[in-house]
Design a protein around this motif. Structure first.
Motif, PDB file in Angstrom:
ATOM      1  N   ALA A  73      12.365 194.185  45.940  1.00 52.78           N
ATOM      2  CA  ALA A  73      11.137 193.649  46.289  1.00 52.78           C
ATOM      3  C   ALA A  73      11.470 193.284  48.024  1.00 52.78           C
ATOM      4  O   ALA A  73      12.010 192.327  48.272  1.00 52.78           O
ATOM      5  N   ILE A 102       6.182 190.638  43.893  1.00 52.93           N
ATOM      6  CA  ILE A 102       7.050 190.955  42.724  1.00 52.93           C
ATOM      7  C   ILE A 102       7.559 189.419  42.609  1.00 52.93           C
ATOM      8  O   ILE A 102       8.079 189.134  41.281  1.00 52.93           O
ATOM      9  N   CYS A 149       6.603 199.821  36.190  1.00 55.34           N
ATOM     10  CA  CYS A 149       5.673 199.252  36.912  1.00 55.34           C
ATOM     11  C   CYS A 149       4.320 199.926  36.945  1.00 55.34           C
ATOM     12  O   CYS A 149       4.345 201.249  36.652  1.00 55.34           O
TER      13      CYS A 149
END
Length: 536
Positions: free
Chosen positions: A163, A171, A143
């Protein structure tokens, strides 16, 4: 499993992300929580919190209490303000424990959850940070994110990503997951505010759906003198015009009466019903509005997201600690999706009651609902308070028509321990697998092999009995009921024991014979669990 900087990344820090942060802290899981907004949204949006979701958070021992008020019921009234269908939240007086739905004030809810999440040293919370990219390789989630204020960019990784970033989930989009509409879109205006006294229309209920086809309106008086009006957007309305006080007061003054009020917010919004085509992409999971959206008529959007968090996190915790194989995580979507779908259908159906916007449709609706109300009497038809079975997964719950909620989601029972302390079964079990036995009197010794396995899972055995004799297993707790809830439950569902999951959903019911030993019961229970879960 590969080493990573974090075990879990949480994307989004609204109510669902806040729930995740506190549960992650409770489990001691190293987590990074990211949200692009620096501060919480200062005005109320969600206004209800189920007792189920409240119970899920009880072990987090909040530093400050979330202010709540129990909802007594909802009345659907016709254009002449006559009741056409009253739905009460009672009907559980069979037991001492009462399932309930609570009003909250979301800004205070957010503040309490965020304050508490900070106390966990395993949590790293970075608000004002926006996720830029996400990818996966070899079981690792990579990420990158940016501090919005400084522009500085960071890279990190984790074993899992949750998410919780809402209806417009970044996401979900980065993972190219399609969101399918369920074709239940409507536009309404919300008016929030405060009053020093209760509206006269609320005598035995706390919410009204005014099913007037010329201007459907929902009236709610929540916690701490907060109120909310939801006013249907009609043909000819404009966003700017309807938010003028002199315009919207025409529709709500009849309910306010002589009360002094202060308005805090007006907003025109469109609600949707939608479902992501999949809720899991390898080690990335969609929760809350990122996975599913529903109309607001049952106040279940936020609650469904909180259930998502409770469901996935006891499983992630078990995988990280080596208690279960990773394939248990595949049961998140299979269990939660059908559960959410039923509540969404209920919300759409309830919205259909108020949204009849022609006099003919309203006439037919009124006649049908009055007939239905007469035939059903006082039966509770509020879907979230009826038995709602999880989809296929880590349980053996059968499909039973018209069953009450506790068959699937177990009651919280108060018990008296040997030292006289009163404690609930939730607190005794904590977030572990366990069984509750109804007056087991046999041999209580357990073999060394089983002792080792039970201890590794912190498996709890609660025996409701007047006999306080001990077992050689430290997780065995003998206690007495303060009421007769378990006795009533076992008689109702023809069982003498209950297997409970960490989230207090019933894994299965079972019976034992008087001649059985505790070792026999444990062997049978473990065989039962292992039919669905690789119980290491």
């Amino acid at each position: 499993m590969s080493d990573t900087e974090y075990d879990v990344i949480v994307a989004g820090y609204g109510p669902v992300g806040e729930t995740c942060a506190n549960l992650l802290g409770y489990y001691g899981i190293k987590a990074l929580i990211l949200d692009k907004e620096k501060e919480t949204f200062p005005l109320p949006r969600a206004i209800t919190w189920d007792a189920e979701c409240q119970r899920a958070m009880a072990h987090c021992n909040f530093l400050t209490e979330v202010k709540t008020r129990k909802i007594r019921g909802v009345d659907n009234k016709d254009a002449k303000k006559r009741s056409i269908l009253k739905i009460t939240m009672n009907g559980f007086d069979t037991y001492n424990y009462q399932h309930s739905i609570l009003f909250i004030h979301q800004p205070q809810f957010d503040q309490v959850h965020r304050e508490n999440a900070k106390k966990y040293q395993t949590n790293t919370i970075r608000t004002g940070n926006e996720i830029l990219s996400v990818d996966q390789s070899d079981g690792v989630v990579n990420c990158s994110y940016k501090n919005i204020e400084t522009g500085e960019e960071f890279k990190t990784n984790s074993k899992y990503l949750l998410a919780c970033d809402g209806a417009n989930s970044t996401i979900r989009k980065l993972n190219n997951i399609e969101l399918k509409s369920l074709d239940a879109d409507e536009t309404w205006m919300v008016v929030d505010g405060y009053t020093k006294s209760k509206f006269e229309c609320f005598t035995d209920i706390d919410a009204i759906q005014y099913c007037n086809p010329s201007r459907p309106t929902t009236i709610i008086q929540g916690v701490d003198d907060c109120f909310r009006f939801e006013i249907a957007f009609m043909p000819g309305d404009t966003v700017d015009e309807i938010q003028k006080k002199e315009v919207f007061r025409k529709y709500i003054d009849q309910w306010i009466g002589d009360n002094e009020v202060e308005f805090s917010r007006t907003a025109v919004y469109s609600f949707h019903a939608a479902d992501a085509v999949k809720w899991q992409n390898e080690n990335i999971f969609l929760l809350g509005d990122a996975a599913h959206q529903m109309p607001p008529f049952m106040g279940q959007g936020m609650n469904s997201g909180c259930r998502d968090a409770e469901n996935i996190l006891w499983k992630i915790n078990g995988v990280l600690k080596g208690l279960y194989l990773p394939k248990i995580l595949d049961t998140y979507q299979s269990e939660r999706r059908p559960h959410v779908a039923r509540i969404t259908r209920g919300a759409i159906k309830m919205g259909g009651i108020i949204n009849a916007k022609s006099k003919f449709k309203a006439f037919i609706r009124n006649a049908l609902l009055r007939t239905q109300s007469y035939l059903r009497g006082k039966e509770n038809i509020f879907p979230v308070l009826n038995g709602n079975r999880l989809g296929p997964g880590a349980h053996k719950m059968p499909k039973i028509k018209n069953v009450s909620i506790e068959r699937y989601y177990f009651n919280e029972i108060n018990v008296r321990l040997h030292d006289g302390r009163i404690m609930s079964t939730d607190y005794v079990l904590e977030k572990n697998f366990g069984i509750i036995l109804n007056n087991f009197e046999g041999n209580k010794n357990i073999s060394e092999d089983n002792l080792e396995l039970l201890k590794s899972h912190n498996f709890k055995i609660i025996n409701i009995t007047p006999n306080y004799n001990l077992s050689n297993y430290e997780g065995y707790i003998a206690c007495e009921e303060t009421h007769k809830d378990l006795q009533i439950y076992c008689e109702k569902f023809d069982c003498s024991g209950v297997i409970l999951r960490p989230d207090k959903y019933v894994f299965d019911l079972f019976n034992f014979d008087k001649s059985d030993s505790l070792e026999t019961i444990i062997n049978n229970v473990l065989l039962n669990i292992r039919e669905k879960i690789e119980f290491n």
